[in-house]
Design a protein around this motif. Structure first.
Motif, PDB file in Angstrom:
ATOM      1  N   MET A 182      79.973 -64.452 -27.494  1.00 44.75           N
ATOM      2  CA  MET A 182      80.072 -63.000 -27.664  1.00 44.75           C
ATOM      3  C   MET A 182      81.243 -62.651 -28.588  1.00 44.75           C
ATOM      4  O   MET A 182      81.108 -61.818 -29.492  1.00 44.75           O
ATOM      5  CB  MET A 182      80.251 -62.326 -26.307  1.00 44.75           C
ATOM      6  N   ILE A 183      82.386 -63.299 -28.393  1.00 49.37           N
ATOM      7  CA  ILE A 183      83.551 -63.077 -29.257  1.00 49.37           C
ATOM      8  C   ILE A 183      83.191 -63.439 -30.696  1.00 49.37           C
ATOM      9  O   ILE A 183      83.439 -62.670 -31.626  1.00 49.37           O
ATOM     10  CB  ILE A 183      84.768 -63.892 -28.761  1.00 49.37           C
TER      11      ILE A 183
ATOM     12  N   VAL B 254      81.149 -66.221 -23.187  1.00 48.67           N
ATOM     13  CA  VAL B 254      82.165 -65.306 -23.716  1.00 48.67           C
ATOM     14  C   VAL B 254      82.565 -65.719 -25.132  1.00 48.67           C
ATOM     15  O   VAL B 254      82.727 -64.870 -26.009  1.00 48.67           O
ATOM     16  CB  VAL B 254      83.392 -65.227 -22.773  1.00 48.67           C
TER      17      VAL B 254
ATOM     18  N   ILE C 264      85.875 -57.373 -24.890  1.00 46.65           N
ATOM     19  CA  ILE C 264      84.774 -58.256 -24.491  1.00 46.65           C
ATOM     20  C   ILE C 264      85.091 -58.946 -23.169  1.00 46.65           C
ATOM     21  O   ILE C 264      84.261 -58.978 -22.254  1.00 46.65           O
ATOM     22  CB  ILE C 264      84.483 -59.285 -25.605  1.00 46.65           C
ATOM     23  N   CYS C 265      86.296 -59.486 -23.054  1.00 46.93           N
ATOM     24  CA  CYS C 265      86.674 -60.203 -21.834  1.00 46.93           C
ATOM     25  C   CYS C 265      86.729 -59.271 -20.623  1.00 46.93           C
ATOM     26  O   CYS C 265      86.285 -59.637 -19.536  1.00 46.93           O
ATOM     27  CB  CYS C 265      88.008 -60.912 -22.025  1.00 46.93           C
TER      28      CYS C 265
ATOM     29  N   HIS D  59      80.822 -60.888 -32.370  1.00 44.20           N
ATOM     30  CA  HIS D  59      81.447 -59.606 -32.709  1.00 44.20           C
ATOM     31  C   HIS D  59      82.466 -59.733 -33.839  1.00 44.20           C
ATOM     32  O   HIS D  59      82.525 -58.873 -34.721  1.00 44.20           O
ATOM     33  CB  HIS D  59      82.093 -58.979 -31.470  1.00 44.20           C
TER      34      HIS D  59
END
Length: 114
Positions: free
Chosen positions: A90-91, A87, A51-52, A94
């Motif tokens: 998003m983390i 971010v 992701i990052c 997921h």
């Protein structure tokens, strides 16, 4: 406000409401995910790294047997920005994903992270 501009405390508190478990530590936001062991910890770290890398906004990640700690901040801004909150969201999305009710996918009997 530009996404790379440092956020004030009120904006950070408001942004963290969307990412349960994340907290402010100094000029960073952090979250520790509890896992069932090394295998899941490495899977979690790999997902965070992907992701990052895809976001071109990189976290500090510490991997241990039963947990993975994530720290985000925007170094060029000297603190927390909208990029860090995005971010983190998003983390979180997921790592906590589970097959929805009625899905053909079963998923594990218990969540992979807590």
């Amino acid at each position: 406000m530009p996404p790379s501009e440092r956020l004030d405390d009120a904006a950070i508190v408001a942004g963290l409401q969307a990412v349960p478990g994340w907290r402010v530590e100094g000029n960073t936001i952090q979250r520790t995910y509890q896992t069932d062991g090394w295998r899941v910890s490495t899977l979690v770290a790999g997902a965070i790294a992907f992701i990052c890398e895809a976001a071109d906004h990189h976290a500090d990640v510490t991997v241990t047997w039963p947990k993975v700690a994530v720290t985000l901040s925007t170094h060029s801004a000297g603190g927390i920005t909208a990029k860090d909150l995005e971010v983190a969201a998003m983390i979180e999305s997921h790592l906590t994903w589970r097959p929805p009710e009625g899905s053909f996918l079963d998923g594990p009997s218990k969540p992979l992270v807590r």
